[in-house]
Design a protein around this motif. Structure first.
Motif, mmCIF file in Angstrom:
data_model
loop_
_atom_site.group_PDB
_atom_site.id
_atom_site.type_symbol
_atom_site.label_atom_id
_atom_site.label_comp_id
_atom_site.label_asym_id
_atom_site.label_seq_id
_atom_site.Cartn_x
_atom_site.Cartn_y
_atom_site.Cartn_z
ATOM 1 N N LYS A 18 50.620 68.366 133.417
ATOM 2 C CA LYS A 18 50.124 68.604 134.773
ATOM 3 C C LYS A 18 50.457 67.428 135.686
ATOM 4 O O LYS A 18 50.861 67.604 136.836
ATOM 5 C CB LYS A 18 48.603 68.835 134.750
ATOM 6 C CG LYS A 18 48.187 70.166 134.159
ATOM 7 C CD LYS A 18 46.665 70.300 134.190
ATOM 8 C CE LYS A 18 46.232 71.631 133.616
ATOM 9 N NZ LYS A 18 44.751 71.777 133.610
ATOM 10 N N GLN A 19 50.286 66.216 135.144
ATOM 11 C CA GLN A 19 50.594 65.031 135.936
ATOM 12 C C GLN A 19 52.086 64.948 136.267
ATOM 13 O O GLN A 19 52.476 64.617 137.396
ATOM 14 C CB GLN A 19 50.158 63.775 135.177
ATOM 15 C CG GLN A 19 48.636 63.609 135.065
ATOM 16 C CD GLN A 19 48.258 62.373 134.295
ATOM 17 O OE1 GLN A 19 49.111 61.572 133.898
ATOM 18 N NE2 GLN A 19 46.951 62.190 134.076
ATOM 19 N N ILE A 20 52.929 65.256 135.263
ATOM 20 C CA ILE A 20 54.377 65.246 135.509
ATOM 21 C C ILE A 20 54.741 66.253 136.577
ATOM 22 O O ILE A 20 55.506 65.961 137.508
ATOM 23 C CB ILE A 20 55.142 65.534 134.196
ATOM 24 C CG1 ILE A 20 54.993 64.365 133.228
ATOM 25 C CG2 ILE A 20 56.625 65.801 134.477
ATOM 26 C CD1 ILE A 20 55.569 64.643 131.843
ATOM 27 N N PHE A 21 54.197 67.459 136.464
ATOM 28 C CA PHE A 21 54.502 68.516 137.418
ATOM 29 C C PHE A 21 54.084 68.105 138.834
ATOM 30 O O PHE A 21 54.827 68.298 139.799
ATOM 31 C CB PHE A 21 53.790 69.803 137.000
ATOM 32 C CG PHE A 21 54.044 70.968 137.917
ATOM 33 C CD1 PHE A 21 55.280 71.598 137.952
ATOM 34 C CD2 PHE A 21 53.042 71.428 138.766
ATOM 35 C CE1 PHE A 21 55.509 72.663 138.802
ATOM 36 C CE2 PHE A 21 53.267 72.487 139.617
ATOM 37 C CZ PHE A 21 54.515 73.114 139.635
ATOM 38 N N LEU A 22 52.896 67.515 138.959
ATOM 39 C CA LEU A 22 52.404 67.103 140.269
ATOM 40 C C LEU A 22 53.264 65.987 140.861
ATOM 41 O O LEU A 22 53.632 66.034 142.054
ATOM 42 C CB LEU A 22 50.944 66.642 140.154
ATOM 43 C CG LEU A 22 50.289 66.170 141.458
ATOM 44 C CD1 LEU A 22 50.307 67.289 142.501
ATOM 45 C CD2 LEU A 22 48.857 65.691 141.213
ATOM 46 N N ASN A 80 57.568 63.870 144.534
ATOM 47 C CA ASN A 80 58.887 63.246 144.709
ATOM 48 C C ASN A 80 59.831 64.147 145.496
ATOM 49 O O ASN A 80 60.482 63.718 146.459
ATOM 50 C CB ASN A 80 59.504 62.932 143.345
ATOM 51 C CG ASN A 80 58.924 61.682 142.724
ATOM 52 O OD1 ASN A 80 57.871 61.210 143.153
ATOM 53 N ND2 ASN A 80 59.598 61.150 141.732
ATOM 54 N N LEU A 81 59.939 65.392 145.061
ATOM 55 C CA LEU A 81 60.864 66.311 145.720
ATOM 56 C C LEU A 81 60.417 66.625 147.146
ATOM 57 O O LEU A 81 61.238 66.840 148.041
ATOM 58 C CB LEU A 81 61.002 67.604 144.902
ATOM 59 C CG LEU A 81 61.585 67.431 143.492
ATOM 60 C CD1 LEU A 81 61.719 68.785 142.806
ATOM 61 C CD2 LEU A 81 62.937 66.729 143.539
ATOM 62 N N GLY A 82 59.073 66.629 147.355
ATOM 63 C CA GLY A 82 58.572 66.903 148.703
ATOM 64 C C GLY A 82 58.867 65.793 149.684
ATOM 65 O O GLY A 82 58.907 66.009 150.907
#
Length: 400
Positions: free
Chosen positions: A6-10, A15-17
């Motif tokens: 979950k932390q990686i996904f967030l 980053n991409l945002g």
């Protein structure tokens, strides 16, 4: 989903945002990767197209007999005595016979001739192949597309499709000067885009007479009698006295030639692409270090909120890989648009021009794309590690 995932996904989303804030430096990385991929794909497409042109010319059902201990037509010489002995042989020797019971063979010679290309005035060296009347029939994919074949003893030529497309003055009925003689174009032939289409065909004796090659024969072509015909023919040739004669399948003859030249093309292409890849990797490292610096406060805040080092590392690495994948995709698209189907030429056998078509195949695109991906993986590793080692307290002071 585990807490770490979950932390990686967030963090990946964060980053991409934030990419629009770093649009131009991110685009520079994408474009540098795209350039590396496109250059490598171009060289690989050139090698693949050259291989396709030569391998398409070869047939496993046709044998080429060479003399002088060589395995290529250049430097080969088949003595007249050997030809007479071969033609006089009776019984099963592994080759197809004609209706009269004789060997269906074609004596052949290749002579380089200079032709001026009308479009730019450049002089090109083409292959003029003298052959017996049985010669065209011993090319499995060759078909006469216009006009007629040459007549025995006459200074007449039939022209390959690629030459007819590129050079003016080769219309059916035109007179063309080859060497010191004028020759009449009687027809065109096609061969599925193979290397044969870069040749000019004429009667053997007419070529020997016009270029002072009386009696010279470089190769013999015969049709094999089934899959086991080649070993039988080779066994009979080994018993011939005098200069050694060898028989190879037409497919093997052209495959060996294609491998030599294709390897040379790759020898130039890979070092250039790898050198560019080193520069692109350095650019990727600089881009991602700038990305980490730009997001110092964001990363530090998330770390203080309980996010681990792994999510910080993975998120930065995923950003680098995503940018490199975008660059690789752009490079592959550009190479397909720019190179796929592009007509090129190089020096083939006998130091003559051979035309071929660049072919950006799936494996070419995959190989070049993997190099682009490697740039992101390697170039993003160090910045990703740096993201896990940010001094949290000093980074947060930047907000004050």
């Amino acid at each position: 989903m585990s807490s770490a995932l979950k932390q990686i996904f967030l963090m990946v989303r964060v980053n991409l945002g934030s990419l629009p804030r770093r649009l131009w430096i991110s685009l520079s990385m994408v474009l540098s990767v795209a350039l590396v991929v496109a250059v490598l794909a171009g060289f690989l497409a050139m090698a693949r197209g050259f291989e396709a042109a030569l391998q398409g010319a070869g047939s496993t059902g046709i044998a080429v007999i060479l003399g002088g201990g060589t395995n290529q037509e250049t430097g080969s010489d088949v003595p007249a005595e050997a030809i007479r002995s071969l033609a006089a042989m009776t019984g099963e020797i592994g080759v197809v016979r004609n209706a009269a019971g004789g060997l269906a063979l074609s004596r052949e010679i290749v002579v380089p001739v200079d032709v001026v290309r009308a479009s730019d005035g450049a002089e090109q060296t083409l292959s003029l192949r003298g052959m017996d009347l049985a010669g065209p029939g011993l090319r499995d994919r060759a078909t006469l597309s216009q006009g007629r074949l040459f007549s025995p003893g006459a200074r007449e030529i039939v022209v390959g499709g690629r030459i007819a497309d590129e050079f003016s003055g080769f219309a059916v009925g035109d007179k063309v000067r080859l060497g010191t003689m004028d020759w009449t174009v009687t027809g065109y032939f096609t061969s599925g885009g193979s290397a044969f289409e870069s040749e000019i065909w004429a009667d053997l004796e007419a070529v020997q007479s016009a270029f002072d090659r009386q009696g010279q024969v470089q190769s013999l072509r015969v049709r094999l009698a089934g899959a086991g015909g080649l070993p039988v023919l080779q066994e009979h040739l080994s018993a011939f006295p005098g200069a050694p004669l060898t028989a190879v399948s037409e497919a093997d003859l052209y495959a060996a030639e294609s491998e030599r030249t294709a390897s040379l093309i790759r020898l130039f292409g890979w070092p250039l692409a790898l050198l560019m890849a080193v520069g692109a990797t350095a650019g990727a490292l600089n881009t991602m270090m700038s990305s980490v610096s730009d997001r110092t406060v964001e990363i530090s805040t998330l770390r203080l909120l309980g996010f681990g080092r792994l999510p910080a590392f993975a998120a930065t690495w995923v950003e680098a890989v995503a940018l490199s994948i975008s660059g690789a995709a752009l490079g592959i698209l550009a190479s397909r648009l720019a190179f796929n189907g592009w007509q090129a030429s190089t020096m083939g056998a006998n130091n003559t021009k051979m035309a071929f078509q660049l072919d950006v195949t799936t494996d070419v695109a995959l190989t070049a794309g993997l190099l682009g991906l490697a740039i992101g993986i390697i170039g993003g590793a160090l910045p990703a590690l740096a993201a896990t080692r940010l001094p949290l307290t000093s980074a947060l002071r930047a907000r004050e």
